[in-house]
Write an enzyme that holds these catalytic residues in place. Structure first.
Site, PDB file in Angstrom:
ATOM      1  N   CYS A 192      14.590 -34.265  -4.141  1.00 30.10           N
ATOM      2  CA  CYS A 192      13.145 -34.055  -4.251  1.00 30.10           C
ATOM      3  C   CYS A 192      12.458 -35.237  -3.574  1.00 30.10           C
ATOM      4  O   CYS A 192      12.589 -36.381  -4.030  1.00 30.10           O
ATOM      5  CB  CYS A 192      12.749 -33.957  -5.718  1.00 30.10           C
ATOM      6  N   GLY A 193      11.724 -34.975  -2.495  1.00 32.65           N
ATOM      7  CA  GLY A 193      11.108 -36.045  -1.721  1.00 32.65           C
ATOM      8  C   GLY A 193       9.995 -36.763  -2.454  1.00 32.65           C
ATOM      9  O   GLY A 193       9.946 -37.999  -2.494  1.00 32.65           O
ATOM     10  N   ASN A 194       9.075 -36.015  -3.070  1.00 33.83           N
ATOM     11  CA  ASN A 194       8.011 -36.650  -3.825  1.00 33.83           C
ATOM     12  C   ASN A 194       8.567 -37.339  -5.065  1.00 33.83           C
ATOM     13  O   ASN A 194       8.089 -38.404  -5.466  1.00 33.83           O
ATOM     14  CB  ASN A 194       6.943 -35.631  -4.225  1.00 33.83           C
ATOM     15  N   GLU A 207       8.334 -23.279  -4.890  1.00 30.07           N
ATOM     16  CA  GLU A 207       9.541 -24.056  -5.167  1.00 30.07           C
ATOM     17  C   GLU A 207      10.485 -23.303  -6.090  1.00 30.07           C
ATOM     18  O   GLU A 207      10.079 -22.856  -7.169  1.00 30.07           O
ATOM     19  CB  GLU A 207       9.191 -25.399  -5.801  1.00 30.07           C
ATOM     20  N   ARG A 208      11.727 -23.179  -5.673  1.00 36.44           N
ATOM     21  CA  ARG A 208      12.748 -22.629  -6.559  1.00 36.44           C
ATOM     22  C   ARG A 208      12.965 -23.631  -7.702  1.00 36.44           C
ATOM     23  O   ARG A 208      12.783 -24.829  -7.538  1.00 36.44           O
ATOM     24  CB  ARG A 208      14.057 -22.374  -5.813  1.00 36.44           C
ATOM     25  N   CYS A 212       5.257 -30.607  -2.024  1.00 46.96           N
ATOM     26  CA  CYS A 212       6.723 -30.652  -2.023  1.00 46.96           C
ATOM     27  C   CYS A 212       7.156 -31.560  -0.884  1.00 46.96           C
ATOM     28  O   CYS A 212       6.935 -31.235   0.288  1.00 46.96           O
ATOM     29  CB  CYS A 212       7.302 -29.250  -1.866  1.00 46.96           C
ATOM     30  N   GLY A 213       7.771 -32.685  -1.202  1.00 49.55           N
ATOM     31  CA  GLY A 213       8.108 -33.673  -0.179  1.00 49.55           C
ATOM     32  C   GLY A 213       9.156 -33.215   0.813  1.00 49.55           C
ATOM     33  O   GLY A 213       9.004 -33.410   2.029  1.00 49.55           O
ATOM     34  N   THR A 214      10.237 -32.602   0.311  1.00 46.87           N
ATOM     35  CA  THR A 214      11.246 -32.098   1.241  1.00 46.87           C
ATOM     36  C   THR A 214      10.684 -30.935   2.059  1.00 46.87           C
ATOM     37  O   THR A 214      11.081 -30.717   3.201  1.00 46.87           O
ATOM     38  CB  THR A 214      12.533 -31.665   0.508  1.00 46.87           C
TER      39      THR A 214
END
Length: 262
Positions: free
Chosen positions: A78-80, A191-192, A201-203
């Protein structure tokens, strides 16, 4: 009768993507209790968050990040959340202005100045371009699709159709994109694991930046991405279809801290 847990937590957000964080260096948290994680993330009965993150000791880096989706299951990067745990580690005086930490997809380097966190993402070398969409993995799987009327799109409905219809049980995150100018894009993400739209969503932001460059929608390697929760930047280097030095940049800040009995 099961004894109640008294849990001290921190709540962080990065462009509206919010997370419950625990300092789990003493390994107190019952990591396999998916129902507890789901309860804590519940916005009516628990604390409320898009995900839950444990900060743990790691033998060869500053700390380890363990990430759970709001459904209670451990998940991919998770990027964020990665940016938030860096801010959390800074708050705990584990790090100063730079860090290397372990996540599910490997070691990440990051730096922090004030509330701005610059997080290095994994290298990407496989972007699958289809007629109407692209698919790539930026630490988590992402479907990226340009749409004509982003503001009025039913993200919950259309995202679920793609998440299950194309990608089956394992699923994929789904990003709907509109181009604003030469180097700026607006996105909305299903998002799943959350099974709905999140503010950011960061990614997903990272995936959109790389997919738009790969598909020649932009010539810039410094891209702004506007989410419902705010603006993020993605910088990267590229050689052919290989992307490295990928950096996700934006604000990550403490919302509040407290304790909960459960």
């Amino acid at each position: 009768m099961k004894a109640k847990l008294e849990l001290n937590f921190y709540k962080y957000q990065g462009t509206g993507n919010d997370f419950i964080l625990f300092d789990n260096r003493s390994n107190f948290f019952p990591k396999e209790d998916t129902s507890l994680v789901a309860f804590l993330c519940d916005r009516r009965f628990g604390i409320g968050a898009d995900g839950l993150i444990l900060l743990e000791n790691h033998e060869s880096s500053d700390f380890k990040m363990v990430y759970y989706n709001s459904d209670g299951n451990q998940s991919t990067m998770c990027g964020n959340g990665g940016r938030c745990i860096v801010a959390f580690a800074k708050n705990l005086n584990i790090i100063d202005s730079e860090t290397n930490f372990m996540a599910v997809d490997g070691i990440h380097h990051a730096s922090i100045e004030g509330t701005i966190v610059k997080l290095q993402m994994i290298d990407v070398s496989d972007i699958q371009s289809r007629e109407k969409y692209s698919f790539l993995n930026t630490g988590s799987p992402h479907h990226v699709q340009l749409v004509s009327d982003l503001d009025n799109l039913e993200v919950q409905l259309e995202g679920a159709k793609i998440r299950y219809g194309i990608y089956g049980k394992e699923g994929s995150n789904v990003n709907f994109v509109s181009q604003l100018n030469d180097d700026t894009f607006s996105i909305r993400t299903y998002e799943r694991g959350v099974e709905g739209e999140t503010l950011s969503c960061g990614t997903g932001v990272t995936a959109v930046a790389l997919a738009m460059f790969q598909n020649q929608k932009t010539k810039s390697n410094q891209i702004k991405v506007v989410t419902k929760g705010g603006e993020l930047r993605v910088n990267f280097s590229s050689k052919g279809s290989v992307y490295n030095n990928v950096q996700l940049i934006g604000d990550a800040s403490l919302v509040f801290k407290g304790s909960i009995s459960c």
